[in-house]
Each structure stands twice: as C-alpha cells, then as structure tokens.
Design a protein around this motif. Structure first.
Motif, PDB file in Angstrom:
ATOM      1  N   ILE A   1       0.846  -1.202   0.000  1.00 31.94           N
ATOM      2  CA  ILE A   1       0.000   0.000   0.000  1.00 31.94           C
ATOM      3  C   ILE A   1       0.878   1.248   0.000  1.00 31.94           C
ATOM      4  N   ARG A   2       1.989   1.197   0.730  1.00 30.87           N
ATOM      5  CA  ARG A   2       2.877   2.354   0.829  1.00 30.87           C
ATOM      6  C   ARG A   2       3.472   2.703  -0.527  1.00 30.87           C
ATOM      7  N   SER A   3       3.940   1.694  -1.254  1.00 30.35           N
ATOM      8  CA  SER A   3       4.567   1.942  -2.552  1.00 30.35           C
ATOM      9  C   SER A   3       3.568   2.513  -3.549  1.00 30.35           C
ATOM     10  N   VAL A   4       2.376   1.917  -3.608  1.00 32.08           N
ATOM     11  CA  VAL A   4       1.349   2.401  -4.537  1.00 32.08           C
ATOM     12  C   VAL A   4       0.927   3.821  -4.158  1.00 32.08           C
ATOM     13  N   ALA A   5       0.757   4.050  -2.864  1.00 32.92           N
ATOM     14  CA  ALA A   5       0.337   5.380  -2.403  1.00 32.92           C
ATOM     15  C   ALA A   5       1.389   6.433  -2.733  1.00 32.92           C
ATOM     16  N   ILE A   6       2.671   6.081  -2.572  1.00 32.73           N
ATOM     17  CA  ILE A   6       3.741   7.029  -2.895  1.00 32.73           C
ATOM     18  C   ILE A   6       3.711   7.377  -4.377  1.00 32.73           C
ATOM     19  N   THR A   7       3.525   6.371  -5.219  1.00 36.49           N
ATOM     20  CA  THR A   7       3.476   6.620  -6.666  1.00 36.49           C
ATOM     21  C   THR A   7       2.337   7.566  -7.021  1.00 36.49           C
ATOM     22  N   ILE A   8       1.138   7.282  -6.498  1.00 37.34           N
ATOM     23  CA  ILE A   8      -0.019   8.136  -6.796  1.00 37.34           C
ATOM     24  C   ILE A   8       0.198   9.540  -6.243  1.00 37.34           C
ATOM     25  N   TRP A   9       0.665   9.623  -5.007  1.00 33.87           N
ATOM     26  CA  TRP A   9       0.833  10.916  -4.351  1.00 33.87           C
ATOM     27  C   TRP A   9       1.854  11.784  -5.086  1.00 33.87           C
ATOM     28  N   THR A  10       3.022  11.211  -5.390  1.00 32.61           N
ATOM     29  CA  THR A  10       4.079  12.016  -6.007  1.00 32.61           C
ATOM     30  C   THR A  10       3.669  12.494  -7.394  1.00 32.61           C
ATOM     31  N   ARG A  11       3.029  11.633  -8.177  1.00 33.10           N
ATOM     32  CA  ARG A  11       2.652  12.036  -9.526  1.00 33.10           C
ATOM     33  C   ARG A  11       1.496  13.032  -9.510  1.00 33.10           C
ATOM     34  N   CYS A  12       0.534  12.824  -8.623  1.00 36.52           N
ATOM     35  CA  CYS A  12      -0.565  13.792  -8.517  1.00 36.52           C
ATOM     36  C   CYS A  12      -0.057  15.119  -7.966  1.00 36.52           C
ATOM     37  N   LEU A  13       0.902  15.040  -7.040  1.00 35.04           N
ATOM     38  CA  LEU A  13       1.454  16.266  -6.479  1.00 35.04           C
ATOM     39  C   LEU A  13       2.174  17.078  -7.555  1.00 35.04           C
ATOM     40  N   LEU A  14       2.899  16.388  -8.427  1.00 38.76           N
ATOM     41  CA  LEU A  14       3.565  17.094  -9.530  1.00 38.76           C
ATOM     42  C   LEU A  14       2.539  17.787 -10.420  1.00 38.76           C
ATOM     43  N   PHE A  15       1.423  17.099 -10.667  1.00 40.83           N
ATOM     44  CA  PHE A  15       0.370  17.687 -11.486  1.00 40.83           C
ATOM     45  C   PHE A  15      -0.220  18.915 -10.801  1.00 40.83           C
ATOM     46  N   LEU A  16      -0.473  18.816  -9.491  1.00 39.16           N
ATOM     47  CA  LEU A  16      -1.037  19.950  -8.756  1.00 39.16           C
ATOM     48  C   LEU A  16      -0.039  21.099  -8.658  1.00 39.16           C
ATOM     49  N   GLN A  17       1.239  20.764  -8.531  1.00 35.26           N
ATOM     50  CA  GLN A  17       2.249  21.816  -8.510  1.00 35.26           C
ATOM     51  C   GLN A  17       2.259  22.578  -9.822  1.00 35.26           C
ATOM     52  N   LYS A  18       2.096  21.831 -10.913  1.00 34.49           N
ATOM     53  CA  LYS A  18       2.027  22.504 -12.211  1.00 34.49           C
ATOM     54  C   LYS A  18       0.766  23.353 -12.301  1.00 34.49           C
ATOM     55  N   ALA A  19      -0.358  22.799 -11.785  1.00 38.70           N
ATOM     56  CA  ALA A  19      -1.601  23.571 -11.797  1.00 38.70           C
ATOM     57  C   ALA A  19      -1.476  24.819 -10.929  1.00 38.70           C
ATOM     58  N   GLY A  20      -0.672  24.705  -9.849  1.00 36.42           N
ATOM     59  CA  GLY A  20      -0.536  25.829  -8.947  1.00 36.42           C
ATOM     60  C   GLY A  20       0.546  26.820  -9.349  1.00 36.42           C
ATOM     61  N   THR A  21       1.334  26.492 -10.330  1.00 34.11           N
ATOM     62  CA  THR A  21       2.416  27.390 -10.759  1.00 34.11           C
ATOM     63  C   THR A  21       2.252  27.767 -12.225  1.00 34.11           C
ATOM     64  N   VAL A  22       2.590  26.826 -13.104  1.00 31.58           N
ATOM     65  CA  VAL A  22       2.559  27.123 -14.538  1.00 31.58           C
ATOM     66  C   VAL A  22       1.158  27.493 -14.993  1.00 31.58           C
ATOM     67  N   ILE A  23       0.167  26.679 -14.614  1.00 31.01           N
ATOM     68  CA  ILE A  23      -1.185  26.898 -15.125  1.00 31.01           C
ATOM     69  C   ILE A  23      -1.793  28.164 -14.530  1.00 31.01           C
ATOM     70  N   VAL A  24      -1.560  28.420 -13.245  1.00 36.30           N
ATOM     71  CA  VAL A  24      -2.055  29.664 -12.652  1.00 36.30           C
ATOM     72  C   VAL A  24      -1.403  30.866 -13.330  1.00 36.30           C
ATOM     73  N   ALA A  25      -0.075  30.784 -13.535  1.00 36.53           N
ATOM     74  CA  ALA A  25       0.630  31.899 -14.179  1.00 36.53           C
ATOM     75  C   ALA A  25       0.099  32.140 -15.585  1.00 36.53           C
TER      76      ALA A  25
END
Length: 700
Positions: free
Chosen positions: A488-512
């Motif tokens: 569960i930890r490995s799968v959760a890390i994969t989902i979290w890190t990739r979704c976080l990268l997407f949200l970071q882009k939404a919160g930086t590049v896309i907002v800008a």
C-alpha cells in the motif's frame, strides 16, 4: 556535525531495491518499481544516523558493470572513480545485491570492492529469498569478501536500523574518507534477524585481495596488489569466483516457483499475452471514466462554489474577474481532472510493482524489433505515458546512440498525463455515453487515442531507423523480476508524487498562464462595438426587457473578447486552422498550450467565462456542446471537431519543457527544432484529413 566527507553512494544492479533502500534511509519518496531502469540519474538525500549525525546519501542508476556502456552507467563510474575531495566522490559505498539473485549480481559487488573504496554489502529482499526457501551464510560471505555484509528487506524495513548503525560506525571519526584503510566498527555479517557476530570485517583494497585468498586460498602470502582488480575486471575469472562463492554460502537452493512459471506461460504467450495486454488496457481506460466521474463532478461543484463566494465577497471589477474568470476558471477546471489522473497512476503503480510491466516489455520486444528499436526502448516509452520528460531521460539506459535518439524522437508521441485532461474534456463533452456490455464508447475512445499515439510512434521509428538513424538492432537481454505483491505504501507514494507534480504545475505554470491569458483576454477595453452593445443592454434593462438585456450583455462580452489581445492572436491564425474545424478560440488554446498541454483546458474555460458563454453553475464539459455560431445559430463544435482536435493533440509537440530536455539529452538544438516542425506538421495533416474526410462522409 556532519561534514562534506560523509557521503554515501548506493550502488547495485537494476531492480535490486536501491531506490527502496534510499527511501528508507532518507525518508524521501523516490520513485520505485518492480522493473529495471527506473533510476537514470543521481538522487540525493540526507540520512539521520542513530548518533544524530547527518550524512549525504546518493542513489545511483542501476548498472550491471563498472565498464559503462550507456550514459546512466557512466554516472556510476564517475562517482566511484572520482578522486578524493571531488564534488561527486563517494566516501562509503553501499553495494546492494538482490539476495534471490546472487549468481548474477555478486560480480558487480566484486568490481565495487576492487575500487578500494570503503564498502558495505547489503543483501536486500531477504524476505523474498526466505519465502523461496533460500538460505544464505551471511557471516561466511562477509569473511570471504572481507567487508561487512548485512541482510535486510528495504520493502518492509527489516534490518534497516542495523544498516544505520553500520553507517554510523563506518563514518565516525573520519573513517569513511575514501582511502581504503579505515576499519569498519562492525563485526562479521548479520543474519536475517539483524544479530551479527564473527570476525572483524575489513574493507577490501587491491593490496588485500581477500576474495582471491578466501576462495582460492594461497597459504603462502598475499597475491600481487593488482590481483583483486584483475579478478573483478576479467569476466571469465570473476564469474568463476562468483560461482565458487555462491556454492560456499548458499546452503539451501530455492524451490522452483511453479506459480511464476504458469503465469509467465500465459502472460508472455505469443498470442494470449498481447490479447490480455489490450484487454487490461481497455479495462484501465474504462475505469478512468466509470470511477472518476463522481469525484470530478464534486470538484467541479467545489470550484463553482468557491467562485460564487468570491462573487459575493469581492466587488465587481478587474480583481474579481481575475480570480473568478482567470485563476479559478483556469487552474480549477484543470484540477478537476485530478481523479482521472489518480486512477491512471493507480493502475500503472500496480502493474509496475507486481512485475507485469517487465512482462509487457518482453511482449513489446518483438514489436520494437520490427521497427528497428531495441526492447530496452519500451521502458522509456512506458515512462512517457506519465510524462515525456522522465521518459526521455530514461533513454540513457540505451547503449547505442542512434537507438537512443530514435527513442527520444518518438517519446513525445506517447499520450502523457498532460494530454489526459484535454482528452477527458472533449470525450466527456462530445462522445455519447454508450455502453457495450462492460465497455463504454468513451473508454474505447480514450484507449484508441493512446493506441493511435503508439502506432504513430512506431511508424516514425520505422522510418527514422531506415534513414537518418539507421543501424543494426542490438541484442536485448532483460532480467525478468519475480512477481511481487504491491505494498500500500509503494502504490500510495506513486499516486501521491505524480498527482502532487500535477497539482504543482496547476498551482504554478497553469495559474501563471491563466493570469497572463486573463489579461490578454480582458484588454484593451473600450472597443466601439463593445461600448455600443453595452449601451444597448443598459437601455434594454431600463425598459424592463431582462431577456434582451441578458442577450446584449452576452454579445458585449463576446465582442470584448474578440477585440482583446488574445482575440487578435486567435483571429490572426484562424484562417490556417479553420480547415481543421478550429475557430479562433481554439487557436488561442493551441498557442497557450505551448507552455503545457493541459493549459488548453484552462484557456477554454477562461475564454468562455469572459465571453459570456458559461454561467457559474455549468461545467466546461456541459458548456462546449451548447456554444452556438453567432451567424448561423448552429453548434460551433461537434463530435467531428472534437475528434479532429484530439488527433492534433495526440501528435503535436507542444511542451516547452520537453523541448528543453531534448536539447539537453541530445546536446544539440537540431533535434528539438526538427521535432517541433515535424510533429506539428504531422499533427496538422492528420487533423486536416480527419476533419475534411469526416465532412465528405457527412459527419460534420
């Protein structure tokens, strides 16, 4: 207080669990997967030791040998062979070996020991080895090699604390200084429970040659100073030594894995294997729509509610328009597609961790070979489905330059996660929700787009390998990992890190980009046509004709958008894209998506918010089919337009970050500029054929 001298390098063969161990030591979430080639560059972190001291830990790419044949293996060589005091030198090496695969991976450990650097050997995956009935004499292996040997499982954390203690002892008082002479304050090996004892273990140096003495025996003094190095660098002698070591330290041979053999016979079958792969992918894309819709609708309502609160609390004017029509309409609309991305990443993580991805690579080896690419190219292409940037970087595992460049050339054809919001918007808006048993037309449409990108990539690779990048097809030998139950930890890390990268882009590049686009779509103001329409709307409202006033306000908003900077740009390129079925608003979206593909969605949301075509309670998916042509009154977009636009996005090369990475990996501007021209021209032609062909058939 830690100093620069405390730098630990984790080295090992692909898929031996280096990154899992790195995560355990540093507490970071470096990507791990049950297939080789995941790590392609150095990853740095900090490990806090039991004494409270901190050391630097670097996770190096997997390598089978210290004689590099590819760019990622050169990284390992450069770190291990750096002179003392160099920025990237390693003061202590943690050599990680898969305990279930000693015969193949111990040779690399011999090479590492022959460098003379202080080393600790880690037998990882001991839980898997014991499950197979494998018993290893850890203390005996430590005596033979002359270095500390620890048995652990990075997956469960078992034995990791003992490694921390060993690292603490090895780097204390400056012993881990890379001179090969410091003794390690750890005695013998460690059994599976972490209780080690036995004779003091010393680090191997070329002058000691403990491997040669322990295995072959001399009885008459130490061998020549270069014997250990020659032993490690001569494959014939080295592998004979490994066989002898394994014969001495492996007490019980593992039982044959009958279940793995049966699964492999089915999953790698010449006919059944590809069929099952396609069925699995169809189920994944069907799930993306079946499971994600409720969460997407909830996020849509949440952002609409936030916009309503801002309308109530912020006076009418530029600030409110910026927040509602720019930031929330743009970044919020893109973020609402996060559930679909999370489901996609969930299935990818499952296939990676179970070992199925390696079987998929085996199946694709024949396909790769038919177009002139090595089977190793499949894994970078697979990474490109998440994002082309790590996929392109993963081509460093490919030895041949022409094969590597050919893989870089086609990696952007893989439908990355940035395309998914565009696909999801258009499919949800224009593709009927028809079902064929357990499958739906929307899921099949999404699957077809991914397959379309793959087929286009293979066609381009076939041409490239017979023209500008011609060359023989190299032999591809791939180590098939065992099947493992995902944690569960490995799968959760994969989902979290990739979704976080997407949200970071939404919160930086896309907002800008949304803010810039809002400005371009809002100014200049005061065009005569717009002023006239707004005056008429005020007059209609004063006379009590609310319906006419609303209609005129909508026309005024559309006029303001059309005469804005963004409208000018869109109308300037509209003649070129009109044959594809695109209007000037889509043209603005194509321009803005150069920053990032998913910006297309935020652009359309901002354009239709400012243009008066979308009200506060309607999602963009529901708005697009209702948009009417101002002249004819007919729907401006239809299914054919949507398919044409999706085909364009499947082939176009729009992401500037990817352009920069191609420039770095090829060390030339020639390749990224060629890809920009070639892929976008290919997208234009394909979209033109789809739209005009569909019109000839009476579909649009």
């Amino acid at each position: 207080m830690s100093t620069r001298s405390d730098r630990i390098a984790i080295v090992g063969s692909p898929n031996c669990g280096k990154s899992s161990l790195f995560n355990r030591l540093t507490g970071l979430s470096q990507k791990v997967a049950n297939y080789p080639g995941v790590t392609v560059e150095k990853k740095d972190g900090v490990c806090v030791l039991p004494s409270g001291r901190k050391i630097q830990v670097v996770d190096l790419p997997g390598t089978y040998s210290l004689a590099p044949r590819s760019p990622d293996e050169e990284i390992v060589r450069d770190v291990l062979e750096a002179r003392p005091g160099a920025a990237d030198s390693a003061d202590l090496v943690v050599a990680v070996v898969d305990a279930t695969n000693l015969e193949r991976q111990l040779y690399l450990a011999l090479q590492i020991l022959a460098t003379g650097r202080p080393s600790i050997l880690v037998l990882n995956l001991m839980d898997a080895a014991e499950a197979q009935g494998l018993s290893i004499d850890v203390e005996g292996l430590s005596r033979i090699l002359g270095v500390p040997v620890l048995a652990l499982s990075a997956k469960t954390g078992r034995g990791v604390h003992r490694l921390r203690l060993a690292l603490d002892a090895s780097t204390a008082n400056g012993n881990g200084n890379g001179n090969g002479n410091g003794s390690v304050a750890l005695h013998g090996g460690a059994n599976g429970n972490g209780n080690g004892h036995g004779a003091p273990a010393r680090n191997a140096t070329p002058g000691d040659a403990p491997v040669a003495r322990a295995v072959h025996g001399d009885g008459h003094g130490a061998p020549a100073p270069t014997e250990a190095l020659a032993l490690a660098l001569d494959p014939a002698r080295g592998y004979r030594t490994v066989e002898e070591i394994v014969r001495r330290v492996v007490r019980d041979r593992p039982r044959p894995d009958a279940l793995r053999a049966r699964l492999d016979r089915v999953l790698t079958h010449r006919v059944l294997g590809p069929v099952l792969f396609v069925v699995l992918m169809a189920a994944v894309f069907q799930s993306i729509y079946a499971w994600a819709t409720p969460a997407m609708d909830l996020l849509d309502k949440g952002f609409q509610g936030l916009a309503s609160l801002i309308r109530l609390g912020v006076p009418d004017g530029p600030i409110r328009s910026l927040l509602v029509d720019g930031v929330i309409a743009g970044a919020g609309t893109v973020a609402s597609f996060l559930p679909q991305l999370a489901i996609l990443f969930f299935f990818i993580a499952l296939m990676e961790d179970t070992g199925y991805m390696a079987r998929a690579a085996f199946l694709m080896d024949r396909v790769m070979g038919s177009v002139g690419l090595p089977g190793r190219a499949f894994l970078p292409l697979l990474s490109s489905f998440a994002c082309a940037i790590p996929g392109i970087m993963a081509t460093r595992t490919i030895e041949n330059r022409n094969d590597r460049f050919a893989t870089i050339l086609i990696a952007p054809f893989m439908s990355c996660s940035a395309r998914l919001p565009v696909y999801a918007l258009l499919i949800g808006a224009f593709i009927p929700d028809l079902h064929f048993g357990i499958l739906s037309l929307r899921g099949l449409t999404l699957l077809s787009l991914y397959l379309f990108g793959i087929l286009a990539a293979l066609a381009v690779a076939w041409v490239a390998k017979r023209t500008v990048l011609r060359g023989p097809r190299p032999l591809y030998v791939m180590e098939m990992p065992p099947y493992r139950v995902p944690t569960i930890r490995s799968v959760a890390i994969t989902i979290w890190t990739r979704c976080l990268l997407f949200l970071q882009k939404a919160g930086t590049v896309i907002v800008a980009v949304s803010i810039v686009l809002w400005f371009l779509a809002s100014y200049p103001t005061g065009h005569p046509e717009t002023r006239a329409l707004r005056a008429q709307a005020v007059a209609a409202a004063a006379s009590g004709n609310a319906a006419e006033a609303s209609r005129l306000h909508g026309l005024a908003s559309g006029s303001a958008l059309r005469h804005s900077f963004a409208g000018m740009m869109g109308r300037a390129i509209e003649p070129a894209i009109r044959p594809l079925g695109f209007d000037w608003k889509i043209g603005v979206g194509l321009i803005s998506s150069i920053a990032a593909r998913e910006v297309m969605v935020s652009t359309m949301a901002t354009m239709y918010n400012l243009g008066g075509d979308r009200d506060a309670s309607t999602s963009l998916r529901a708005t697009l089919p209702r948009v009417a042509d101002a002249t004819t009154g007919r729907p401006l977009y239809n299914t054919l337009t949507a398919v044409s636009l999706m085909v364009f996005f499947a082939l176009a090369f729009q992401c500037m970050s990817t352009v920069a990475v191609v420039r770095r990996e090829t060390e030339s501007w020639r390749w990224p500029l060629f890809m920009l021209f070639f892929m976008n021209a290919m997208a234009f032609v394909a979209s033109l054929l789809v739209f005009q062909g569909g019109r000839l058939l009476g579909l649009g």
